[in-house]
Design a protein around this motif. Structure first.
Motif, PDB file in Angstrom:
ATOM      1  N   THR A   1     -28.567  26.567 135.235  1.00  0.00           N
ATOM      2  CA  THR A   1     -27.337  26.246 135.963  1.00  0.00           C
ATOM      3  C   THR A   1     -27.546  25.089 136.938  1.00  0.00           C
ATOM      4  O   THR A   1     -26.707  24.187 137.038  1.00  0.00           O
ATOM      5  CB  THR A   1     -26.837  27.481 136.732  1.00  0.00           C
ATOM      6  OG1 THR A   1     -26.629  28.553 135.814  1.00  0.00           O
ATOM      7  CG2 THR A   1     -25.532  27.188 137.443  1.00  0.00           C
ATOM      8  N   ALA A   2     -28.665  25.115 137.667  1.00  0.00           N
ATOM      9  CA  ALA A   2     -28.901  24.122 138.718  1.00  0.00           C
ATOM     10  C   ALA A   2     -29.671  22.907 138.245  1.00  0.00           C
ATOM     11  O   ALA A   2     -29.838  21.948 139.007  1.00  0.00           O
ATOM     12  CB  ALA A   2     -29.659  24.774 139.881  1.00  0.00           C
ATOM     13  N   GLY A   3     -30.157  22.924 136.996  1.00  0.00           N
ATOM     14  CA  GLY A   3     -30.946  21.797 136.523  1.00  0.00           C
ATOM     15  C   GLY A   3     -32.319  21.724 137.148  1.00  0.00           C
ATOM     16  O   GLY A   3     -32.894  20.647 137.287  1.00  0.00           O
ATOM     17  N   VAL A   4     -32.885  22.871 137.524  1.00  0.00           N
ATOM     18  CA  VAL A   4     -34.211  22.942 138.136  1.00  0.00           C
ATOM     19  C   VAL A   4     -35.200  23.418 137.075  1.00  0.00           C
ATOM     20  O   VAL A   4     -34.864  24.256 136.224  1.00  0.00           O
ATOM     21  CB  VAL A   4     -34.210  23.897 139.343  1.00  0.00           C
ATOM     22  CG1 VAL A   4     -35.590  23.980 139.980  1.00  0.00           C
ATOM     23  CG2 VAL A   4     -33.190  23.438 140.372  1.00  0.00           C
ATOM     24  N   SER A   5     -36.414  22.909 137.129  1.00  0.00           N
ATOM     25  CA  SER A   5     -37.446  23.290 136.170  1.00  0.00           C
ATOM     26  C   SER A   5     -37.747  24.790 136.284  1.00  0.00           C
ATOM     27  O   SER A   5     -38.069  25.291 137.371  1.00  0.00           O
ATOM     28  CB  SER A   5     -38.723  22.491 136.414  1.00  0.00           C
ATOM     29  OG  SER A   5     -39.806  23.029 135.689  1.00  0.00           O
ATOM     30  N   VAL A   6     -37.645  25.494 135.163  1.00  0.00           N
ATOM     31  CA  VAL A   6     -37.964  26.921 135.156  1.00  0.00           C
ATOM     32  C   VAL A   6     -39.444  27.138 135.450  1.00  0.00           C
ATOM     33  O   VAL A   6     -39.821  28.130 136.100  1.00  0.00           O
ATOM     34  CB  VAL A   6     -37.569  27.540 133.801  1.00  0.00           C
ATOM     35  CG1 VAL A   6     -37.963  29.005 133.731  1.00  0.00           C
ATOM     36  CG2 VAL A   6     -36.073  27.389 133.555  1.00  0.00           C
ATOM     37  N   VAL A   7     -40.284  26.232 135.012  1.00  0.00           N
ATOM     38  CA  VAL A   7     -41.726  26.337 135.276  1.00  0.00           C
ATOM     39  C   VAL A   7     -41.990  26.336 136.779  1.00  0.00           C
ATOM     40  O   VAL A   7     -42.747  27.168 137.306  1.00  0.00           O
ATOM     41  CB  VAL A   7     -42.473  25.186 134.586  1.00  0.00           C
ATOM     42  CG1 VAL A   7     -43.956  25.238 134.911  1.00  0.00           C
ATOM     43  CG2 VAL A   7     -42.265  25.239 133.083  1.00  0.00           C
ATOM     44  N   GLN A   8     -41.360  25.408 137.505  1.00  0.00           N
ATOM     45  CA  GLN A   8     -41.548  25.355 138.954  1.00  0.00           C
ATOM     46  C   GLN A   8     -40.927  26.574 139.637  1.00  0.00           C
ATOM     47  O   GLN A   8     -41.460  27.064 140.645  1.00  0.00           O
ATOM     48  CB  GLN A   8     -40.944  24.069 139.501  1.00  0.00           C
ATOM     49  CG  GLN A   8     -41.647  22.810 139.019  1.00  0.00           C
ATOM     50  CD  GLN A   8     -41.201  21.569 139.772  1.00  0.00           C
ATOM     51  OE1 GLN A   8     -40.755  21.641 140.908  1.00  0.00           O
ATOM     52  NE2 GLN A   8     -41.327  20.419 139.133  1.00  0.00           N
ATOM     53  N   LEU A   9     -39.818  27.062 139.121  1.00  0.00           N
ATOM     54  CA  LEU A   9     -39.225  28.276 139.687  1.00  0.00           C
ATOM     55  C   LEU A   9     -40.162  29.463 139.518  1.00  0.00           C
ATOM     56  O   LEU A   9     -40.319  30.282 140.445  1.00  0.00           O
ATOM     57  CB  LEU A   9     -37.886  28.561 139.012  1.00  0.00           C
ATOM     58  CG  LEU A   9     -36.690  27.726 139.464  1.00  0.00           C
ATOM     59  CD1 LEU A   9     -35.498  27.968 138.549  1.00  0.00           C
ATOM     60  CD2 LEU A   9     -36.304  28.050 140.907  1.00  0.00           C
ATOM     61  N   TYR A  10     -40.786  29.584 138.362  1.00  0.00           N
ATOM     62  CA  TYR A  10     -41.732  30.679 138.149  1.00  0.00           C
ATOM     63  C   TYR A  10     -42.917  30.575 139.110  1.00  0.00           C
ATOM     64  O   TYR A  10     -43.353  31.576 139.690  1.00  0.00           O
ATOM     65  CB  TYR A  10     -42.224  30.666 136.704  1.00  0.00           C
ATOM     66  CG  TYR A  10     -41.304  31.377 135.736  1.00  0.00           C
ATOM     67  CD1 TYR A  10     -40.078  31.881 136.147  1.00  0.00           C
ATOM     68  CD2 TYR A  10     -41.653  31.550 134.407  1.00  0.00           C
ATOM     69  CE1 TYR A  10     -39.235  32.534 135.266  1.00  0.00           C
ATOM     70  CE2 TYR A  10     -40.820  32.203 133.514  1.00  0.00           C
ATOM     71  CZ  TYR A  10     -39.615  32.688 133.951  1.00  0.00           C
ATOM     72  OH  TYR A  10     -38.790  33.342 133.074  1.00  0.00           O
ATOM     73  N   ALA A  11     -43.451  29.354 139.246  1.00  0.00           N
ATOM     74  CA  ALA A  11     -44.571  29.169 140.173  1.00  0.00           C
ATOM     75  C   ALA A  11     -44.145  29.471 141.615  1.00  0.00           C
ATOM     76  O   ALA A  11     -44.901  30.072 142.386  1.00  0.00           O
ATOM     77  CB  ALA A  11     -45.114  27.744 140.062  1.00  0.00           C
ATOM     78  N   GLY A  12     -42.931  29.059 141.986  1.00  0.00           N
ATOM     79  CA  GLY A  12     -42.472  29.277 143.350  1.00  0.00           C
ATOM     80  C   GLY A  12     -42.149  30.723 143.653  1.00  0.00           C
ATOM     81  O   GLY A  12     -42.305  31.172 144.796  1.00  0.00           O
ATOM     82  N   ALA A  13     -41.684  31.483 142.665  1.00  0.00           N
ATOM     83  CA  ALA A  13     -41.274  32.872 142.907  1.00  0.00           C
ATOM     84  C   ALA A  13     -42.434  33.843 142.893  1.00  0.00           C
ATOM     85  O   ALA A  13     -42.260  35.010 143.262  1.00  0.00           O
ATOM     86  CB  ALA A  13     -40.244  33.293 141.853  1.00  0.00           C
ATOM     87  N   PHE A  14     -43.617  33.392 142.502  1.00  0.00           N
ATOM     88  CA  PHE A  14     -44.740  34.316 142.357  1.00  0.00           C
ATOM     89  C   PHE A  14     -45.145  34.936 143.693  1.00  0.00           C
ATOM     90  O   PHE A  14     -45.181  36.162 143.846  1.00  0.00           O
ATOM     91  CB  PHE A  14     -45.920  33.574 141.720  1.00  0.00           C
ATOM     92  CG  PHE A  14     -47.096  34.450 141.426  1.00  0.00           C
ATOM     93  CD1 PHE A  14     -47.044  35.369 140.394  1.00  0.00           C
ATOM     94  CD2 PHE A  14     -48.258  34.371 142.183  1.00  0.00           C
ATOM     95  CE1 PHE A  14     -48.130  36.192 140.116  1.00  0.00           C
ATOM     96  CE2 PHE A  14     -49.336  35.179 141.925  1.00  0.00           C
ATOM     97  CZ  PHE A  14     -49.279  36.095 140.883  1.00  0.00           C
ATOM     98  N   PHE A  15     -45.432  34.109 144.682  1.00  0.00           N
ATOM     99  CA  PHE A  15     -45.877  34.633 145.976  1.00  0.00           C
ATOM    100  C   PHE A  15     -44.749  35.325 146.760  1.00  0.00           C
ATOM    101  O   PHE A  15     -45.004  36.350 147.411  1.00  0.00           O
ATOM    102  CB  PHE A  15     -46.522  33.526 146.802  1.00  0.00           C
ATOM    103  CG  PHE A  15     -47.893  33.156 146.322  1.00  0.00           C
ATOM    104  CD1 PHE A  15     -48.915  34.073 146.316  1.00  0.00           C
ATOM    105  CD2 PHE A  15     -48.155  31.884 145.844  1.00  0.00           C
ATOM    106  CE1 PHE A  15     -50.184  33.746 145.865  1.00  0.00           C
ATOM    107  CE2 PHE A  15     -49.412  31.534 145.385  1.00  0.00           C
ATOM    108  CZ  PHE A  15     -50.431  32.472 145.394  1.00  0.00           C
ATOM    109  N   PRO A  16     -43.495  34.836 146.760  1.00  0.00           N
ATOM    110  CA  PRO A  16     -42.427  35.624 147.395  1.00  0.00           C
ATOM    111  C   PRO A  16     -42.257  37.006 146.780  1.00  0.00           C
ATOM    112  O   PRO A  16     -41.995  37.981 147.498  1.00  0.00           O
ATOM    113  CB  PRO A  16     -41.181  34.760 147.189  1.00  0.00           C
ATOM    114  CG  PRO A  16     -41.700  33.371 147.123  1.00  0.00           C
ATOM    115  CD  PRO A  16     -43.010  33.479 146.416  1.00  0.00           C
ATOM    116  N   GLY A  17     -42.427  37.101 145.455  1.00  0.00           N
ATOM    117  CA  GLY A  17     -42.337  38.419 144.825  1.00  0.00           C
ATOM    118  C   GLY A  17     -43.442  39.349 145.284  1.00  0.00           C
ATOM    119  O   GLY A  17     -43.209  40.526 145.589  1.00  0.00           O
TER     120      GLY A  17
END
Length: 651
Positions: free
Chosen positions: A200-216
């Motif tokens: 939806t936002a045109g953001v790289s899913v790869v970077q989203l996965y890397a970014g969500a790892f530590f917050p999770g």
């Protein structure tokens, strides 16, 4: 006639929306197309709350209002619908959705969750609130492997809730642990929510996965810390396990070994290699047990040596053998290497009629006065070693470098864990470790293979999803759960979920196109900019709106309806869409935890004993909602929690 509280709440929200629409339209002198866009947005929310299917509501409203925007031109309306649908269906990112969902359903049907919960609660038996802690860890691992909130909450409700109630846990504590832990699959990769947000936002899913790892991991850790603190402060909420509940049954051979010598498993197994001290236990059994015991140490040494070599070795630069360039007395370069191409047939100086009148110096760049009297310039080295390597020798780079700090920290912690494992290894703990090997580690290996290949750029999310689906297939086969019925159910549920996601995207594309065509986005942007908000104030406003929308709507509806409205505003405030997506992913868990439309509560109520009421479940969920807000604040104050890994790997 008595109206249920959740129905009264829903009707109240719809009434507020309708009143807001009427007030907006009556207070405007001239109704523009932008106001029609806001009217469409409000009607969509009301229709969804009335129970109409989200995807077809979006498509229907989008077509109706597009038809009005095009002055009732049905041809242009249908053209827009076809273009929006085609654009959504050609989005390659969406291919990963059915593959990850298929992996999740296969892992769910492998019946790993029962073994996983039992092994984890035995390994954590001495921790305060051990059953609730084991429930949260089980939910986190299983939610990461499946990503299906309803499945995790339902299975843990059947497995963990009766066990906690029998152990004397309070109903709100037990229910809150299950519902909060089950929702972690929304955030922790591989998450379908992150795929939809990225598309939806045109953001790289790869970077989203890397970014969500530590917050999770941070959110799961906060849940665990809360449970341990409450178990310490209020032991009647989460009483410790009794001796009988912590007892681990040993196999006959291990029981004989434990009774005839030291209780330390490693020392006893080593001594049992001598024939006189094996207590009539077959040597093959002793060697098998010894192999299991030595496995963590060997794995640690293998990881330490291989990663140390990887982080300290620097690839040598290509060698160059460059001859120095010398200059003759007339200033012409002399070299035996590559020479300039011949100028014959090319551009030449124009002919001069009288050679005697020709100038003695060229018309181009000339030597400065007095340069003729200087000595010939020394040879100029083209590339040289920093330390002053002789001219003409090969240039090489350093082949090693010191290990980074993070490597020493990580392997110091792992080394301490392995050391403690061997120091306190009894035969009971050995049995728990074998149970973890059969339940916990296969899932961890599958998750690490899928996420590691994505995060480190070895594969695309779609390729990693295909690999994960194959891994789930092999895992179900390894546990002898793979049959025609399991495959048939998994394929059917995958097709059902994928169709829902794809229709949602088609409806969202049509709705967004109609909203932009009517000028609703411009109206919203003009209103937001007129407030003169700072970036912090805008983030607070947007997160509060998403938090409130999580009460009546599910996360899929919030992503496909409201993210196309928020995303274009980010550039005006200088906010990174990746960081905004991580905040949204943390916040959207409220769609499953916030009463009165908390879906996880209804999933749990459907499998809970009759005496567990919905109000008790809601009461147990409220503290975990507060923890979510704390996690959002921590991520905002310390954005490196989410941005450090993407910046390290990709920027």
């Amino acid at each position: 006639m008595k109206i249920r509280p959740e129905l009264r709440f829903g009707l109240g929200i719809m009434a507020l929306v309708v009143v807001g629409i009427v007030w907006l339209l009556l207070g405007v002198e001239t109704i523009t197309k932008g106001h029609l866009g806001l009217l469409m947005l409000s009607l969509v929310v009301v229709a969804i709350m009335l129970g109409f299917p989200t995807a077809f509501t979006l498509m229907g409203m989008g077509m109706i209002f597009t038809w009005l925007a095009y002055d009732r031109d049905i041809t242009r309306t249908l053209d827009l619908m076809v273009q929006a649908a085609y654009k959504s269906m050609t989005n390659d990112v969406l291919i990963a959705v059915p593959l990850f969902v298929f992996m999740g359903y296969l892992v769910e049907r492998a019946n790993l969750i029962e073994k996983l919960f039992k092994s984890l609660h035995l390994s954590m038996a001495r921790i305060p609130g051990s059953l609730a802690v084991a429930t949260l860890v089980t939910c986190a691992v299983f939610a990461t492997a499946t990503g299906i909130v309803g499945a995790v909450v339902t299975l843990m409700g059947l497995l963990a809730l009766p066990a906690m109630l029998r152990a004397g846990y309070s109903t709100p504590m037990a229910a809150g642990s299950i519902t909060a832990g089950g929702c972690l699959g929304i955030l922790i990769p591989p998450s379908v929510l992150l795929i939809l947000y990225g598309a939806t936002a045109g953001v790289s899913v790869v970077q989203l996965y890397a970014g969500a790892f530590f917050p999770g991991l941070m959110l799961a850790g906060l849940y665990v810390v809360y449970v341990i603190i409450m178990a310490k402060l209020k032991p009647h909420w989460a009483p410790p396990l009794s001796e009988a509940q912590r007892r681990v049954e040993l196999p006959p051979h291990n029981q004989r070994l434990a009774q005839t010598g030291t209780h330390h498993a490693l020392l006893r197994l080593l001594s049992a290699l001598k024939g006189q001290r094996n207590a009539d236990v077959p040597l093959s059994h002793v060697l098998k047990q010894l192999g299991v015991v030595l496995m963590p140490g060997l794995l640690f040494l293998l990881l330490a040596t291989s990663t140390y070599r990887a982080v300290t070795t620097v690839a040598a630069e290509p060698e160059y053998d460059i001859e120095p360039i010398s200059f003759a007395a007339d200033g012409a370069p002399q070299t035996s290497g590559l020479a300039e191409p011949s100028m014959a047939g090319g551009l030449a100086e124009p002919p001069v009629e009288d050679d005697e009148e020709a100038p003695t110096e060229p018309l181009a760049l000339s030597e400065p006065p007095g340069a003729e009297e200087d000595e010939p310039a020394p040879a100029a080295p083209a590339l040289a070693e920093p330390g002053g390597a002789p001219q003409g020798e090969a240039v090489t780079a350093e082949t090693t470098r010191p290990a980074p700090t993070w490597w020493w920290v990580v392997f110091s912690i792992l080394g301490a864990v392995v050391t403690l494992f061997y120091l306190f290894l009894s035969f009971a703990r050995l049995e728990v470790f074998k149970m973890l090997l059969a339940s916990f580690f296969p899932l961890v290996v599958l998750i690490a293979a899928v996420l590691g290949s994505i995060v480190f750029g070895l594969t695309t999310p779609t390729e990693a999803a295909a690999m994960g689906a194959l891994g789930g297939f092999l895992l179900a086969a390894a546990y002898r759960q793979l049959n025609v019925r399991v495959v048939k159910e998994s394929v059917f549920l995958t097709a059902k979920t994928s169709a829902m996601v794809c229709w949602l995207f088609v409806g969202s594309a049509i709705f967004s196109a109609a909203f932009a065509l009517l000028g609703g986005q411009e109206l919203v942007e003009h209103w937001v900019m007129s407030l003169n908000l700072t970036p912090t104030q805008f983030l607070i406003l947007s997160q509060v709106l998403i938090f409130l929308l999580g009460w009546p709507l599910e996360w899929t509806e919030i992503i496909v309806i409201f993210m196309p409205i928020f995303i274009p505003l980010l550039d005006n405030f200088g906010i990174d869409p990746l960081f905004f997506g991580l905040l949204v992913a943390l916040n959207l868990q409220t769609a499953f935890l916030s009463p009165p439309v908390a879906m996880s509560a209804f999933y749990l109520k459907g499998v809970a004993p009759p005496h567990v009421t919905l109000n008790q479940i809601f009461l147990g969920m409220l503290p975990f909602m507060g923890i979510q807000i704390i996690a959002i604040v921590l991520l905002y104050v310390f954005p490196g929690i989410g941005l450090w890994l993407p910046q390290l790997l990709y920027r």
